[in-house]
Design an enzyme around this catalytic site. Structure first.
Site, PDB file in Angstrom:
ATOM      1  N   GLU A 155      16.319  -3.746   5.966  1.00 39.51           N
ATOM      2  CA  GLU A 155      17.341  -4.082   5.155  1.00 39.51           C
ATOM      3  C   GLU A 155      18.714  -4.544   5.838  1.00 39.51           C
ATOM      4  O   GLU A 155      19.706  -3.930   6.009  1.00 39.51           O
ATOM      5  CB  GLU A 155      17.959  -2.864   4.034  1.00 39.51           C
ATOM      6  N   GLU A 268       9.451  -1.883  -0.444  1.00 39.40           N
ATOM      7  CA  GLU A 268      10.035  -0.780  -1.044  1.00 39.40           C
ATOM      8  C   GLU A 268       9.963  -1.265  -2.602  1.00 39.40           C
ATOM      9  O   GLU A 268      10.554  -2.544  -3.063  1.00 39.40           O
ATOM     10  CB  GLU A 268      11.442  -0.464  -0.704  1.00 39.40           C
TER      11      GLU A 268
END
Length: 342
Positions: A155, A268
């Site tokens: 991320e 995710e």
């Protein structure tokens, strides 16, 4: 008249979902080795701990074939451009070697948000060349194991998208110069949200305009996006917006993949143990399977030994019972599925 039920139809009646053939990658993010980020290097066993190889047997038995292992760049490489810490490398290697020996694949996840000690890549203190050096060293360690995949970083955030694109390209180049042919997963900027792939937000230029320029000479790179279904898409709330939110937040990114002839993995996803989230997650996974021409798989967030009663954890309790969300995933898993594509 005799009625013959296929396995898929039976799943629809008994579990509320009907899944096609499983996607190539089906797995979970194992979180615990990246903990204690405010305390480097930290005390092993107190500030952070690696999951055991034995703990992966539970997920493998359920039909998962990919374990994403989170760790910290700063622990593995205490000084930029320096040698890896021998003890931390041994812990990572023990998990990777033991897990792949079981027949599972492992996705390496430097869980750093494209930063080193909270300074983002591209700043003078953490030049792009240092990020490329890290990946050169890591690729040399694991390039001979075809069951290891390289996730560039978790991320990226708080940086210009152009800077992240340049850093990603430098890392890909460094990996390939080692002779590594391992699969690479490429996240976008701004937490790599599928739903925000086109948004011009605090980080500037949208991912859709920049990340497609990153090139792998071996064409063994897929995008890694993350997606949650709560109000702000952060995965911090157990309530999901609505039963169709899974599809709604993925479909535009899916169209972008098709238009650009690229592939992706949903690195995710997750939702709280309630009926609305069950429908949202089921819809999202059905969407991936319906678009298997561009989607290679998915990973649930999260597992690992230190989560306790965390509402997204799939780690079985002390009684050995499955978490409710495991029932949702069952139709999308198959212990006897064909091997994943190399």
């Amino acid at each position: 008249m005799r009625l013959l039920l296929t396995t898929c139809l039976l799943a629809a009646f008994t579990q509320g979902a009907c899944a096609a053939d499983p996607l190539a990658w089906r797995g979970i993010s194992l979180s615990s080795a990246e903990w204690g980020e405010k305390n480097f290097p930290g005390l092993y066993g107190k500030d952070f701990v690696y999951p055991t190889v034995a703990s992966t047997a539970y997920y493998q038995a359920k039909g998962m074939n990919l374990m994403r292992i989170a760790f910290r760049w700063e622990r593995l490489q205490p000084s930029l451009n320096g040698e890896f810490d021998a003890a931390e490398l041994a812990r990572l290697r023990d998990f990777v070697d033991g897990t792949t020996a079981r027949g599972l694949h492992v996705l390496l996840d430097p869980h750093n948000y494209a930063a080193y000690k909270e300074v983002h890549v591209g700043k003078p203190e953490v030049p792009i060349a240092a990020f490329a050096d890290f990946w050169r060293r890591l690729a040399l360690q694991f390039k001979d194991n075809p069951k290891v995949q390289f996730g560039l970083v978790n991320e990226p955030r708080n940086m210009p998208t152009e800077t992240w694109g340049q850093a990603a390209q430098a890392a890909v180049n460094a990996i390939r110069k080692t002779g590594a042919t391992n699969l690479i997963t490429l996240p976008g900027n701004g937490y790599t949200g599928a739903w925000s792939w086109f948004e011009k937000t605090w980080y500037g230029t949208p991912n859709a305009e920049v990340m497609g320029r990153v090139n792998d000479p071996l064409d063994r790179m897929v995008f890694e996006v993350h997606q949650y279904f709560d109000k702000d898409g952060s995965g911090t709330n157990a309530e999901c917006v609505g039963p169709d939110i899974g599809v709604e937040r993925l479909k535009r990114f899916t169209a972008w993949l098709k238009a650009n002839k690229r592939r992706a993995i949903l690195g995710e996803l997750g939702g709280g143990a309630n009926a609305v989230c069950e429908q949202a997650v089921t819809g999202a996974l059905q969407h991936l399977q319906a678009n298997a021409d561009v989607w290679d798989g998915w990973l649930w967030w999260a597992g690992g030994p230190t989560w306790g009663d965390y509402f997204l954890s799939l780690e079985p309790g002390a009684d050995g019972k499955d978490k409710p969300q495991m029932r949702w995933l069952a139709p999308f898993l198959s212990p006897t599925a064909p091997p994943a594509r190399p």
